[in-house]
Design an enzyme around this catalytic site. Structure first.
Site, mmCIF file in Angstrom:
data_model
loop_
_atom_site.group_PDB
_atom_site.id
_atom_site.type_symbol
_atom_site.label_atom_id
_atom_site.label_comp_id
_atom_site.label_asym_id
_atom_site.label_seq_id
_atom_site.Cartn_x
_atom_site.Cartn_y
_atom_site.Cartn_z
ATOM 1 N N HIS A 1 -9.814 9.190 -13.465
ATOM 2 C CA HIS A 1 -11.148 9.251 -12.860
ATOM 3 C C HIS A 1 -11.818 7.881 -12.892
ATOM 4 C CE1 HIS A 1 -11.281 13.794 -14.096
ATOM 5 N NE2 HIS A 1 -10.334 13.517 -13.212
ATOM 6 N N HIS B 1 -0.206 14.239 -10.573
ATOM 7 C CA HIS B 1 -0.100 12.936 -11.227
ATOM 8 C C HIS B 1 1.339 12.416 -11.274
ATOM 9 C CE1 HIS B 1 -4.269 13.018 -12.262
ATOM 10 N NE2 HIS B 1 -4.144 14.102 -12.990
ATOM 11 N N HIS C 1 -11.131 16.615 -5.188
ATOM 12 C CA HIS C 1 -10.774 16.075 -6.494
ATOM 13 C C HIS C 1 -9.316 15.614 -6.509
ATOM 14 C CE1 HIS C 1 -11.376 15.322 -10.764
ATOM 15 N NE2 HIS C 1 -10.139 15.739 -10.920
ATOM 16 N N ASP D 1 -8.031 11.920 -7.566
ATOM 17 C CA ASP D 1 -6.930 11.623 -8.491
ATOM 18 C C ASP D 1 -5.903 10.672 -7.871
ATOM 19 O OD1 ASP D 1 -7.877 13.096 -10.633
ATOM 20 O OD2 ASP D 1 -6.656 14.862 -10.203
#
Length: 275
Positions: A78, A259, A233, A237
């Site tokens: 973030h 991720h 969101h 990321d």
């Protein structure tokens, strides 16, 4: 030509880590050209440092973790996302724990802190990664790719089997203005049925309804900022994970990426464009 930047002044923020639940104080300090983003463990002897770069990623379980010099930092995505969107090349991040504060679960606080500090242009050119062909990373039905584009755009398709969420699509040209209004406020999301298992793994210990939006089989447990906050969101990321490889001129297109795929792409681009 684009010149490197740093912050114009020092700014600080105190909060709690999302996964650790530990109180943490963080200070962002201006840094010289070619420093990059460097985390400094201000609570440890010798104040060891770790560069925020793709080669230092060691884990992507529910967050992005970097590790070097005997220390690690996790859930950095973030903060890194805000560094990317606000165009910050160089900064020292003094931090007295292993995880930055979660703030409200988005990157809005961090981006606003950087805007408050102001941006200083340095007398050194920025080295951009200019996507010159298709780069792609796959994992089953998930993928992320980078294609040539004059700018930085991120498109993401989220496919969630839960009927409350379903398929969401987001497509944003990432500029400071668009990011602050459309992406930065999007918060991290959790499914209520998974929370106990996460906490047994030592994750989500600092999560509350003040910093995580939570859904269950009956609906959302807190009010959404956007109907498609989840996919926004996800884009937040991606921006943060790719900041580990620098600034990119290209279009990032992803389906169900997380991720692991994001940082694999960051490592691929870092290797392709090294030197």
């Amino acid at each position: 030509m684009v010149y490197q930047t740093t912050l114009n002044s020092e700014v600080s923020y105190t909060g709690v880590g999302l996964h650790s639940g530990v109180d943490v104080h963080m200070t962002l300090q201006p840094a010289p050209a070619n420093t990059g983003i460097v985390f400094v463990r201000s609570d440890l002897p010798g104040m060891p440092r770790i560069e925020a770069k793709a080669a230092n990623v060691t884990s992507t379980v529910r967050a992005t973790t970097i590790e070097a010099n005997g220390i690690k930092l996790f859930t950095i995505e973030h903060l890194m996302s805000a560094f990317y969107a606000m165009g910050i090349d160089n900064c020292l991040v003094l931090i007295d724990a292993e995880e930055p504060p979660v703030a409200d679960g988005s990157s809005k606080v961090f981006a606003e802190l950087m805007a408050k500090a102001g941006i200083k242009v340095l007398d050194a050119l920025r080295r951009e990664i200019v996507i010159d062909r298709l780069y792609r990373v796959d994992d089953g039905d998930k993928f992320i790719l980078a294609v040539p584009y004059d700018g930085f755009r991120v498109s993401f398709t989220s496919i969630n089997p839960h009927p409350l969420i379903g398929i969401q699509y987001g497509n944003y040209e990432i500029t400071p203005e668009s990011y602050l209004s459309e992406v930065a406020p999007a918060r991290t999301i959790a499914y209520e049925a998974e929370i106990d298992a996460l906490r047994e793994m030592g994750l989500g210990l600092g999560g509350t309804l003040e910093n995580v939006i939570v859904y269950n089989d009956d609906g959302w447990m807190n009010e959404l900022r956007y109907p498609d906050e989840l996919v926004r969101h996800k884009i937040l990321d991606i921006v943060g994970d790719l900041r580990l490889t620098g600034f990119i001129r290209g279009h990032i297109i992803a389906v169900k990426s997380g991720h692991a795929l994001n940082t694999t792409m960051a490592k691929l681009l870092a290797e392709e464009f090294k030197g």
